[in-house]
Design a protein around this motif. Sequence first.
Motif, PDB file in Angstrom:
ATOM      1  N   ILE A   6       0.843  -1.147  -0.072  1.00 48.00           N
ATOM      2  CA  ILE A   6       0.049   0.077   0.146  1.00 48.00           C
ATOM      3  C   ILE A   6       0.867   1.233  -0.047  1.00 48.00           C
ATOM      4  O   ILE A   6       1.787   1.335   0.883  1.00 48.00           O
ATOM      5  CB  ILE A   6      -0.974   0.013   1.142  1.00 48.00           C
ATOM      6  CG1 ILE A   6      -1.981  -1.176   1.287  1.00 48.00           C
ATOM      7  CG2 ILE A   6      -1.711   1.374   1.245  1.00 48.00           C
ATOM      8  CD1 ILE A   6      -2.665  -1.253   2.416  1.00 48.00           C
TER       9      ILE A   6
ATOM     10  N   LEU B 206      -1.651  -1.422  -4.068  1.00 50.40           N
ATOM     11  CA  LEU B 206      -2.845  -0.371  -3.816  1.00 50.40           C
ATOM     12  C   LEU B 206      -2.090   0.936  -3.798  1.00 50.40           C
ATOM     13  O   LEU B 206      -1.524   1.172  -2.711  1.00 50.40           O
ATOM     14  CB  LEU B 206      -3.793  -0.636  -2.722  1.00 50.40           C
ATOM     15  CG  LEU B 206      -4.927   0.392  -2.248  1.00 50.40           C
ATOM     16  CD1 LEU B 206      -5.892   0.641  -3.172  1.00 50.40           C
ATOM     17  CD2 LEU B 206      -5.715  -0.190  -0.890  1.00 50.40           C
TER      18      LEU B 206
ATOM     19  N   TYR C 295      -9.871  -0.934  -1.039  1.00 51.60           N
ATOM     20  CA  TYR C 295      -9.201  -2.057  -0.296  1.00 51.60           C
ATOM     21  C   TYR C 295     -10.204  -3.245  -0.303  1.00 51.60           C
ATOM     22  O   TYR C 295      -9.590  -4.670  -0.215  1.00 51.60           O
ATOM     23  CB  TYR C 295      -8.976  -1.426   1.256  1.00 51.60           C
ATOM     24  CG  TYR C 295      -8.382  -2.781   1.825  1.00 51.60           C
ATOM     25  CD1 TYR C 295      -7.067  -2.860   1.808  1.00 51.60           C
ATOM     26  CD2 TYR C 295      -8.879  -3.053   3.209  1.00 51.60           C
ATOM     27  CE1 TYR C 295      -6.452  -3.633   2.720  1.00 51.60           C
ATOM     28  CE2 TYR C 295      -8.448  -3.857   4.011  1.00 51.60           C
ATOM     29  CZ  TYR C 295      -7.121  -4.237   3.836  1.00 51.60           C
ATOM     30  OH  TYR C 295      -6.746  -5.228   4.779  1.00 51.60           O
TER      31      TYR C 295
END
Length: 105
Positions: free
Chosen positions: A6, A29, A60
């Motif tokens: 992330i 992400l 998510y």
Amino acid sequence: NSDLFILPSYTEGCPNALLEAMSLGSIVLASNVGAIPNIIKHQKNGYLFDHNKGDFFKVYNQILNTSSLDLKKVSKMAKKTISEKFANKKKFIKNYENIFLSCSL
């Protein structure tokens, strides 16, 4: 090696950590800022979210609800993106140059 990488940023150039994670096949992400959308194609080789829309948890949860088969496809495409665009030094420099030129500073 991690399953999910992330990168939440409000501003970004071309983050090496992102490229490294993709080269390892991690599911990425990342914020839809800077040069990141020139590298990640949403749901093809990674996932993008927009801070302004506040959709981090939406994306998510989308990842969490994606089948393992589809996540493997995204992982393979991430690796392929890096090997095709960044592994060759000349291509890497040209792509890096194109990414920076495409960013409005």
